[in-house]
Write a protein that holds these residues in place. Structure first.
Motif, PDB file in Angstrom:
ATOM      1  N   GLU A 102      23.714   1.730  21.787  1.00  0.00           N
ATOM      2  CA  GLU A 102      24.835   0.860  21.400  1.00  0.00           C
ATOM      3  C   GLU A 102      25.556   0.331  22.638  1.00  0.00           C
ATOM      4  O   GLU A 102      25.948  -0.841  22.685  1.00  0.00           O
ATOM      5  CB  GLU A 102      25.817   1.592  20.487  1.00  0.00           C
ATOM      6  N   ILE A 103      25.727   1.169  23.632  1.00  0.00           N
ATOM      7  CA  ILE A 103      26.363   0.735  24.875  1.00  0.00           C
ATOM      8  C   ILE A 103      25.459  -0.274  25.581  1.00  0.00           C
ATOM      9  O   ILE A 103      25.926  -1.322  26.050  1.00  0.00           O
ATOM     10  CB  ILE A 103      26.692   1.940  25.783  1.00  0.00           C
ATOM     11  N   TRP A 104      24.164   0.013  25.640  1.00  0.00           N
ATOM     12  CA  TRP A 104      23.194  -0.880  26.295  1.00  0.00           C
ATOM     13  C   TRP A 104      23.227  -2.276  25.680  1.00  0.00           C
ATOM     14  O   TRP A 104      23.188  -3.284  26.398  1.00  0.00           O
ATOM     15  CB  TRP A 104      21.783  -0.278  26.186  1.00  0.00           C
ATOM     16  N   ARG A 105      23.291  -2.344  24.347  1.00  0.00           N
ATOM     17  CA  ARG A 105      23.334  -3.641  23.659  1.00  0.00           C
ATOM     18  C   ARG A 105      24.510  -4.480  24.161  1.00  0.00           C
ATOM     19  O   ARG A 105      24.387  -5.697  24.323  1.00  0.00           O
ATOM     20  CB  ARG A 105      23.443  -3.444  22.149  1.00  0.00           C
ATOM     21  N   ARG A 106      25.622  -3.851  24.418  1.00  0.00           N
ATOM     22  CA  ARG A 106      26.799  -4.573  24.884  1.00  0.00           C
ATOM     23  C   ARG A 106      26.711  -4.903  26.376  1.00  0.00           C
ATOM     24  O   ARG A 106      27.087  -5.996  26.802  1.00  0.00           O
ATOM     25  CB  ARG A 106      28.058  -3.751  24.583  1.00  0.00           C
ATOM     26  N   VAL A 107      26.212  -3.951  27.157  1.00  0.00           N
ATOM     27  CA  VAL A 107      26.096  -4.157  28.603  1.00  0.00           C
ATOM     28  C   VAL A 107      25.133  -5.303  28.911  1.00  0.00           C
ATOM     29  O   VAL A 107      25.379  -6.103  29.821  1.00  0.00           O
ATOM     30  CB  VAL A 107      25.681  -2.841  29.313  1.00  0.00           C
ATOM     31  N   THR A 108      24.049  -5.421  28.146  1.00  0.00           N
ATOM     32  CA  THR A 108      23.083  -6.502  28.396  1.00  0.00           C
ATOM     33  C   THR A 108      23.660  -7.880  28.081  1.00  0.00           C
ATOM     34  O   THR A 108      23.117  -8.885  28.523  1.00  0.00           O
ATOM     35  CB  THR A 108      21.781  -6.301  27.584  1.00  0.00           C
ATOM     36  N   LYS A 109      24.766  -7.901  27.336  1.00  0.00           N
ATOM     37  CA  LYS A 109      25.434  -9.180  27.035  1.00  0.00           C
ATOM     38  C   LYS A 109      26.556  -9.464  28.035  1.00  0.00           C
ATOM     39  O   LYS A 109      27.352 -10.377  27.833  1.00  0.00           O
ATOM     40  CB  LYS A 109      25.976  -9.164  25.606  1.00  0.00           C
ATOM     41  N   GLY A 110      26.646  -8.648  29.086  1.00  0.00           N
ATOM     42  CA  GLY A 110      27.611  -8.898  30.143  1.00  0.00           C
ATOM     43  C   GLY A 110      28.885  -8.080  30.066  1.00  0.00           C
ATOM     44  O   GLY A 110      29.772  -8.224  30.907  1.00  0.00           O
ATOM     45  N   THR A 111      28.987  -7.203  29.087  1.00  0.00           N
ATOM     46  CA  THR A 111      30.168  -6.354  28.966  1.00  0.00           C
ATOM     47  C   THR A 111      30.085  -5.221  29.985  1.00  0.00           C
ATOM     48  O   THR A 111      29.007  -4.705  30.249  1.00  0.00           O
ATOM     49  CB  THR A 111      30.238  -5.757  27.535  1.00  0.00           C
ATOM     50  N   SER A 112      31.220  -4.832  30.536  1.00  0.00           N
ATOM     51  CA  SER A 112      31.220  -3.706  31.474  1.00  0.00           C
ATOM     52  C   SER A 112      30.922  -2.415  30.716  1.00  0.00           C
ATOM     53  O   SER A 112      31.123  -2.346  29.494  1.00  0.00           O
ATOM     54  CB  SER A 112      32.590  -3.588  32.162  1.00  0.00           C
ATOM     55  N   PHE A 113      30.491  -1.402  31.434  1.00  0.00           N
ATOM     56  CA  PHE A 113      30.197  -0.114  30.803  1.00  0.00           C
ATOM     57  C   PHE A 113      31.459   0.431  30.127  1.00  0.00           C
ATOM     58  O   PHE A 113      31.410   0.888  28.989  1.00  0.00           O
ATOM     59  CB  PHE A 113      29.654   0.890  31.827  1.00  0.00           C
ATOM     60  N   ARG A 114      32.587   0.372  30.811  1.00  0.00           N
ATOM     61  CA  ARG A 114      33.843   0.890  30.260  1.00  0.00           C
ATOM     62  C   ARG A 114      34.219   0.170  28.968  1.00  0.00           C
ATOM     63  O   ARG A 114      34.556   0.797  27.969  1.00  0.00           O
ATOM     64  CB  ARG A 114      34.977   0.756  31.272  1.00  0.00           C
TER      65      ARG A 114
END
Length: 176
Positions: A68-80
């Protein structure tokens, strides 16, 4: 055993699978480790079974969380920010406290981010989500480095016993 840990522990099916595993463990011990008694083999299997159940829960939760975190990070969202979003979803109740701790404490956030990067390192740009899930699950398993079979588990226990001096190395090599 790992394929069956999701079965209800009080079910007849779990009882049959667990009993069969115990008999196989005793047979492995008798043929591969002649100095291990049936009682020790059974107790070792029971410990191994509990460990698999624990790690099964650990894997499932972390691989889905990191996906779930990876899906967001790959769209440019920071890890935090990705962690905040996933935490708000309240989709991973076992890890909810850890996520909140990470959001409140930079040290825990750093550790989780390092683990995340380790678990997602094999994912290349453009990979499909199903493949990414599989790679993340593999990354989590490598991170924990759990023995794959009862025999591997026993070998690891014997190696530890040699290192701490409970068993002399030459006897261990002869029995393994």
């Amino acid at each position: 055993m790992e394929d069956y840990v999701g079965i209800c522990r009080s079910s007849v099916k779990w009882g049959k699978i667990s009993s069969r595993g115990a008999f196989q463990a005793i047979k492995i011990a008798a043929t591969s480790f002649p100095k291990i008694t049936p009682t020790l083999a059974y107790n070792g299997f029971d410990e191994y079974k509990e460990r698999i159940c624990y790690y099964h829960t650990w894997f499932k939760e972390y691989d889905r969380l990191y996906f779930e975190i990876w899906r967001r990070v790959t769209k440019g969202t920071s890890f935090r920010k990705a962690m905040e979003d996933v935490c708000k979803m309240n989709k991973f109740p076992v890890r909810q406290g850890l996520m909140q701790t990470a959001l409140d404490h930079e040290y825990t956030m750093t550790l989780m981010e390092e683990d995340f990067h380790t678990c997602t390192a094999a994912i290349r740009p453009g990979v499909k989500e199903d493949k990414a899930k599989e790679l993340i699950a593999g990354g989590v398993k490598k991170l924990v480095n759990m023995p794959k079979s009862y025999e591997d588990y026993i070998r690891k226990k014997i190696e530890i016993a040699c290192i701490i001096g409970i068993l002399p190395s030459e006897k261990t090599e002869a029995t393994v």
